[in-house]
Design a protein around this motif. Structure first.
Motif, PDB file in Angstrom:
ATOM      1  N   ASP A  89       0.830  -1.209   0.000  1.00  0.00           N
ATOM      2  CA  ASP A  89       0.000   0.000   0.000  1.00  0.00           C
ATOM      3  C   ASP A  89       0.871   1.268   0.000  1.00  0.00           C
ATOM      4  OD1 ASP A  89      -1.822   1.986   0.322  1.00  0.00           O
ATOM      5  OD2 ASP A  89      -2.450   1.411   2.351  1.00  0.00           O
ATOM      6  N   PHE A  90       0.878   1.954  -1.125  1.00  0.00           N
ATOM      7  CA  PHE A  90       1.580   3.237  -1.208  1.00  0.00           C
ATOM      8  C   PHE A  90       0.584   4.364  -1.503  1.00  0.00           C
ATOM      9  CE2 PHE A  90       4.857   0.090  -2.296  1.00  0.00           C
ATOM     10  CZ  PHE A  90       5.858   0.454  -1.405  1.00  0.00           C
ATOM     11  N   GLU A  91      -0.712   4.113  -1.253  1.00  0.00           N
ATOM     12  CA  GLU A  91      -1.733   5.096  -1.605  1.00  0.00           C
ATOM     13  C   GLU A  91      -2.474   5.675  -0.403  1.00  0.00           C
ATOM     14  OE1 GLU A  91      -2.206   6.653  -4.302  1.00  0.00           O
ATOM     15  OE2 GLU A  91      -0.696   5.495  -5.353  1.00  0.00           O
ATOM     16  N   SER A  92      -2.529   4.918   0.700  1.00  0.00           N
ATOM     17  CA  SER A  92      -3.343   5.396   1.831  1.00  0.00           C
ATOM     18  C   SER A  92      -2.703   6.603   2.497  1.00  0.00           C
ATOM     19  CB  SER A  92      -3.491   4.300   2.889  1.00  0.00           C
ATOM     20  OG  SER A  92      -4.170   3.219   2.341  1.00  0.00           O
ATOM     21  N   PHE A  93      -3.563   7.569   2.840  1.00  0.00           N
ATOM     22  CA  PHE A  93      -3.093   8.730   3.592  1.00  0.00           C
ATOM     23  C   PHE A  93      -2.898   8.303   5.047  1.00  0.00           C
ATOM     24  CE2 PHE A  93      -4.240  12.254   6.458  1.00  0.00           C
ATOM     25  CZ  PHE A  93      -3.244  13.150   6.114  1.00  0.00           C
ATOM     26  N   ILE A  94      -1.771   8.668   5.627  1.00  0.00           N
ATOM     27  CA  ILE A  94      -1.517   8.322   7.029  1.00  0.00           C
ATOM     28  C   ILE A  94      -1.500   9.612   7.839  1.00  0.00           C
ATOM     29  CG2 ILE A  94       0.121   7.264   8.642  1.00  0.00           C
ATOM     30  CD1 ILE A  94       1.191   5.726   6.092  1.00  0.00           C
ATOM     31  N   ASP A  95      -2.353   9.686   8.810  1.00  0.00           N
ATOM     32  CA  ASP A  95      -2.426  10.889   9.634  1.00  0.00           C
ATOM     33  C   ASP A  95      -1.308  10.840  10.682  1.00  0.00           C
ATOM     34  OD1 ASP A  95      -3.009  13.055  11.130  1.00  0.00           O
ATOM     35  OD2 ASP A  95      -5.042  12.447  11.693  1.00  0.00           O
ATOM     36  N   ARG A  96      -0.256  11.639  10.437  1.00  0.00           N
ATOM     37  CA  ARG A  96       0.884  11.626  11.367  1.00  0.00           C
ATOM     38  C   ARG A  96       0.785  12.841  12.282  1.00  0.00           C
ATOM     39  NH1 ARG A  96       6.094  11.252   7.655  1.00  0.00           N
ATOM     40  NH2 ARG A  96       7.101  10.343   9.476  1.00  0.00           N
ATOM     41  N   ASP A  97      -0.360  12.994  12.897  1.00  0.00           N
ATOM     42  CA  ASP A  97      -0.639  14.154  13.737  1.00  0.00           C
ATOM     43  C   ASP A  97       0.572  14.476  14.624  1.00  0.00           C
ATOM     44  OD1 ASP A  97      -1.471  15.969  15.572  1.00  0.00           O
ATOM     45  OD2 ASP A  97      -3.417  15.030  15.941  1.00  0.00           O
ATOM     46  N   PRO A  98       1.200  15.624  14.386  1.00  0.00           N
ATOM     47  CA  PRO A  98       2.449  15.929  15.103  1.00  0.00           C
ATOM     48  C   PRO A  98       2.271  16.066  16.609  1.00  0.00           C
ATOM     49  CG  PRO A  98       1.727  17.812  13.810  1.00  0.00           C
ATOM     50  CD  PRO A  98       0.823  16.680  13.450  1.00  0.00           C
ATOM     51  N   ALA A  99       1.061  16.449  17.027  1.00  0.00           N
ATOM     52  CA  ALA A  99       0.842  16.608  18.464  1.00  0.00           C
ATOM     53  C   ALA A  99       0.891  15.250  19.152  1.00  0.00           C
ATOM     54  CB  ALA A  99      -0.510  17.266  18.702  1.00  0.00           C
ATOM     55  N   VAL A 100       0.478  14.220  18.438  1.00  0.00           N
ATOM     56  CA  VAL A 100       0.411  12.883  19.028  1.00  0.00           C
ATOM     57  C   VAL A 100       1.693  12.115  18.761  1.00  0.00           C
ATOM     58  CG1 VAL A 100      -0.909  10.732  19.053  1.00  0.00           C
ATOM     59  CG2 VAL A 100      -2.071  12.905  18.592  1.00  0.00           C
ATOM     60  N   ARG A 101       2.202  12.249  17.548  1.00  0.00           N
ATOM     61  CA  ARG A 101       3.301  11.387  17.103  1.00  0.00           C
ATOM     62  C   ARG A 101       4.692  12.018  17.203  1.00  0.00           C
ATOM     63  NH1 ARG A 101       1.186   6.572  16.835  1.00  0.00           N
ATOM     64  NH2 ARG A 101      -0.958   6.758  16.140  1.00  0.00           N
ATOM     65  N   GLY A 102       4.750  13.307  17.374  1.00  0.00           N
ATOM     66  CA  GLY A 102       6.076  13.941  17.420  1.00  0.00           C
ATOM     67  C   GLY A 102       6.806  13.870  16.093  1.00  0.00           C
ATOM     68  N   THR A 103       6.047  13.777  15.014  1.00  0.00           N
ATOM     69  CA  THR A 103       6.690  13.633  13.708  1.00  0.00           C
ATOM     70  C   THR A 103       7.443  14.911  13.341  1.00  0.00           C
ATOM     71  OG1 THR A 103       4.885  12.197  13.085  1.00  0.00           O
ATOM     72  CG2 THR A 103       6.250  13.043  11.302  1.00  0.00           C
ATOM     73  N   GLY A 104       8.770  14.804  13.254  1.00  0.00           N
ATOM     74  CA  GLY A 104       9.629  15.973  13.122  1.00  0.00           C
ATOM     75  C   GLY A 104       9.266  16.891  11.982  1.00  0.00           C
ATOM     76  N   TYR A 156      16.215  27.587  -5.958  1.00  0.00           N
ATOM     77  CA  TYR A 156      15.753  26.211  -6.149  1.00  0.00           C
ATOM     78  C   TYR A 156      14.864  25.762  -4.988  1.00  0.00           C
ATOM     79  CZ  TYR A 156      19.339  25.560  -9.775  1.00  0.00           C
ATOM     80  OH  TYR A 156      20.101  25.665 -10.909  1.00  0.00           O
ATOM     81  N   GLN A 157      14.123  24.700  -5.225  1.00  0.00           N
ATOM     82  CA  GLN A 157      13.367  24.035  -4.164  1.00  0.00           C
ATOM     83  C   GLN A 157      13.562  22.535  -4.322  1.00  0.00           C
ATOM     84  OE1 GLN A 157      11.298  25.503  -1.715  1.00  0.00           O
ATOM     85  NE2 GLN A 157      11.965  27.509  -2.448  1.00  0.00           N
ATOM     86  N   ARG A 158      13.541  21.820  -3.194  1.00  0.00           N
ATOM     87  CA  ARG A 158      13.633  20.357  -3.245  1.00  0.00           C
ATOM     88  C   ARG A 158      12.283  19.771  -2.819  1.00  0.00           C
ATOM     89  NH1 ARG A 158      17.129  16.766   0.909  1.00  0.00           N
ATOM     90  NH2 ARG A 158      15.195  17.072   2.053  1.00  0.00           N
ATOM     91  N   ILE A 159      11.748  18.917  -3.676  1.00  0.00           N
ATOM     92  CA  ILE A 159      10.415  18.352  -3.402  1.00  0.00           C
ATOM     93  C   ILE A 159      10.554  16.864  -3.096  1.00  0.00           C
ATOM     94  CG2 ILE A 159       8.072  18.044  -4.285  1.00  0.00           C
ATOM     95  CD1 ILE A 159       8.586  20.258  -6.317  1.00  0.00           C
ATOM     96  N   ASN A 160      10.053  16.464  -1.940  1.00  0.00           N
ATOM     97  CA  ASN A 160      10.047  15.052  -1.551  1.00  0.00           C
ATOM     98  C   ASN A 160       8.784  14.417  -2.161  1.00  0.00           C
ATOM     99  OD1 ASN A 160       9.641  12.624  -0.261  1.00  0.00           O
ATOM    100  ND2 ASN A 160      10.192  13.374   1.764  1.00  0.00           N
ATOM    101  N   VAL A 161       8.976  13.493  -3.092  1.00  0.00           N
ATOM    102  CA  VAL A 161       7.816  12.897  -3.777  1.00  0.00           C
ATOM    103  C   VAL A 161       7.440  11.521  -3.216  1.00  0.00           C
ATOM    104  CG1 VAL A 161       8.195  14.196  -5.910  1.00  0.00           C
ATOM    105  CG2 VAL A 161       9.204  11.901  -5.677  1.00  0.00           C
ATOM    106  N   ALA A 162       8.012  11.156  -2.082  1.00  0.00           N
ATOM    107  CA  ALA A 162       7.676   9.857  -1.488  1.00  0.00           C
ATOM    108  C   ALA A 162       6.417   9.998  -0.635  1.00  0.00           C
ATOM    109  CB  ALA A 162       8.844   9.339  -0.669  1.00  0.00           C
ATOM    110  N   CYS A 163       5.302  10.111  -1.316  1.00  0.00           N
ATOM    111  CA  CYS A 163       4.012  10.283  -0.638  1.00  0.00           C
ATOM    112  C   CYS A 163       2.932   9.705  -1.558  1.00  0.00           C
ATOM    113  CB  CYS A 163       3.745  11.771  -0.374  1.00  0.00           C
ATOM    114  SG  CYS A 163       3.707  12.786  -1.852  1.00  0.00           S
ATOM    115  N   PRO A 164       1.731   9.470  -1.026  1.00  0.00           N
ATOM    116  CA  PRO A 164       0.660   8.995  -1.905  1.00  0.00           C
ATOM    117  C   PRO A 164       0.433   9.978  -3.057  1.00  0.00           C
ATOM    118  CG  PRO A 164       0.011   8.783   0.390  1.00  0.00           C
ATOM    119  CD  PRO A 164       1.302   9.562   0.371  1.00  0.00           C
ATOM    120  N   ARG A 165       0.065   9.458  -4.207  1.00  0.00           N
ATOM    121  CA  ARG A 165      -0.121  10.318  -5.381  1.00  0.00           C
ATOM    122  C   ARG A 165      -1.111  11.440  -5.106  1.00  0.00           C
ATOM    123  NH1 ARG A 165       0.295   9.533 -10.832  1.00  0.00           N
ATOM    124  NH2 ARG A 165       2.229   8.516 -10.212  1.00  0.00           N
ATOM    125  N   LYS A 166      -2.172  11.131  -4.339  1.00  0.00           N
ATOM    126  CA  LYS A 166      -3.198  12.155  -4.096  1.00  0.00           C
ATOM    127  C   LYS A 166      -2.610  13.326  -3.291  1.00  0.00           C
ATOM    128  CE  LYS A 166      -7.914  12.989  -2.629  1.00  0.00           C
ATOM    129  NZ  LYS A 166      -7.531  14.295  -2.129  1.00  0.00           N
TER     130      LYS A 166
END
Ligand SMILES: Cc1ncc(COP(=O)(O)O)c(C=O)c1O
Length: 399
Positions: A4-19, A369-379
């Motif tokens: 599965d590379f399509e599902s959106f994952i909610d990485r809520d920073p308040a809960v997960r501390g996602t940097g 320039y800008q750097r774009i991280n494309v490792a995310c669901p297509r949507k």
């Protein structure tokens, strides 16, 4: 796709501390609305491979979480991976376990140089190369990479040699972050020959070495031959490949016995002692069972890169999107917009609600320039680019 590379994952920073979410702010310091995903920082919006999750659960179930040492089984799995994916024969005891790649860059500097010495860096560069140089009292010897009109980067060889003559250490970034270059064997050999000629230690950061686009081949620097292997420290990890950065594990692979002994002695002096337990467990699972997941991931990255490339070609043909050879980080030249770096930041964060990595984070060579991280669901990617298009129309930036 099996995975599965399509599902959106909610990485809520308040809960997960996602940097990467926690540092996301617009130019006025405001946080964006919930649901906005930063396309910045080399951290993917995908769950890691199922085999890794299972291995971590099994380790947690075992329940005794005391001090950890690398197992023979781990070393064997790493050797097999290097052989099968990179055609590189390594011996198990070449692997020095370390907590992360960046501290290993610093440790290399302390091991092989004295404060005040010159360190050769190719720019635009992953900012920790400059950091590990400047913060330890060393001199940056900048070899600026040269882009052609399509955004393809090559090396200014005369400048490289001139800088190598003054340097004690070279930070080789292979594949190169942020330009996404996968160096050819010829380029690597030439860089290595120049470094060997002037006695420059090569610290090869190959953390992105498994993220190679079809049609390109990553060559491990140390695999070029004995004289290259004897004068290098290879830094690697699966933390980018399998999105394991939070587990803080890296393998520093040093073929030469005396170079390795020197490095390990310095590790002791810097009090680098223990590694965390789940990192190696996750790595071994990925080395043994993760190849199929990785092959799918590379296809997803390819599709997303092409989506970005086609989006700009259609809507903003003067924006130069560098061809992605390796990594999942797409390097784009926005200088045709005529905005300063500060104006571009306001446009992106406040008007587009788009959180990218500003080119200036990679030094002056990244201005515009800008750097774009494309490792995310297509949507996620498509929504982000839709916001970009709308905001650009409002600003009259259409080309
Ligand atoms: C070239 C390069 N080296 C090292 C790192 C970070 O590695 P670590 O988290 O193991 O310190 C990154 C992360 O983006 C990177 O792009």
């Amino acid at each position: 796709m099996k995975y599965d590379f399509e599902s959106f994952i909610d990485r809520d920073p308040a809960v997960r501390g996602t940097g990467k979410y926690r540092i996301m702010k617009d130019s006025k310091g405001n946080k964006p609305p919930k649901g906005i995903v930063p396309l910045s920082v080399a951290d993917m919006e995908f769950k890691t491979a199922p085999c890794v999750i299972e291995a971590i659960k099994a380790e947690a179930d075992f329940g005794v979480l005391g001090y950890h040492r690398l197992t023979d089984s781990f070393r064997e799995s790493c050797c097999n991976w290097m052989k099968t994916r990179h055609d590189w024969d390594i011996k198990p005891d070449w692997i020095v376990p370390f907590e992360q790649v960046v501290p290993a860059l610093y440790c290399s500097v302390w091991t092989f140089t004295e404060p005040g010495d010159g360190i050769l860096i190719q720019t635009p560069d992953y900012h920790h190369f400059t950091g590990a140089t400047v913060n330890t009292g060393h001199k940056v010897l900048e070899n600026r990479l040269v882009a052609d009109e399509k955004g393809h980067y090559t090396i200014d060889w005369a400048d490289f040699e001139a800088k190598a003559r003054e340097a004690k250490l070279f930070f080789l970034c292979s594949p190169q972050n942020p330009t996404g270059r996968v160096w050819t064997e010829e380029e690597l050999r030439k860089m290595g020959e120049i470094c060997n000629k002037y006695g420059v230690m090569v610290v090869a950061d190959e953390i992105h070495h498994d993220l190679i686009q079809p049609g390109y081949k990553h060559i491990v620097y140390a695999s070029l031959g004995q004289e290259f292997a004897d004068n290098c420290v290879m830094c690697t990890s699966l933390s980018k490949t399998f999105n394991l950065a939070g587990l803080c594990y890296a393998s520093i692979i040093i073929p030469n016995d005396s170079v390795r002994a020197k490095f390990q002695k310095q590790m002791g002096l810097q009090a680098f002692m223990h590694i965390e337990r789940f990192g190696p467990v996750a790595h071994e699972a990925a080395y043994r069972h993760g190849a199929e997941w990785l092959d799918e991931l590379i296809q997803v990255i390819k599709g997303n890169y092409e989506y970005v490339r086609d989006f700009f070609a259609k809507n903003f043909p003067k924006v130069v999107v560098t061809e992605l050879e390796g990594t999942y980080l797409v390097w784009c030249d926005f200088r045709s917009f005529g905005l300063s770096d500060a104006e571009m930041k306001v446009f992106l964060t406040d008007e587009c609600m788009l959180y990218l990595d500003n080119g200036t984070e990679f030094g002056e060579a990244g201005s515009g320039y800008q750097r774009i991280n494309v490792a995310c669901p297509r949507k996620t990617l498509a929504d982000a680019l839709d916001r970009f298009l709308e905001a650009a129309k409002k600003r009259g930036l259409a080309q």
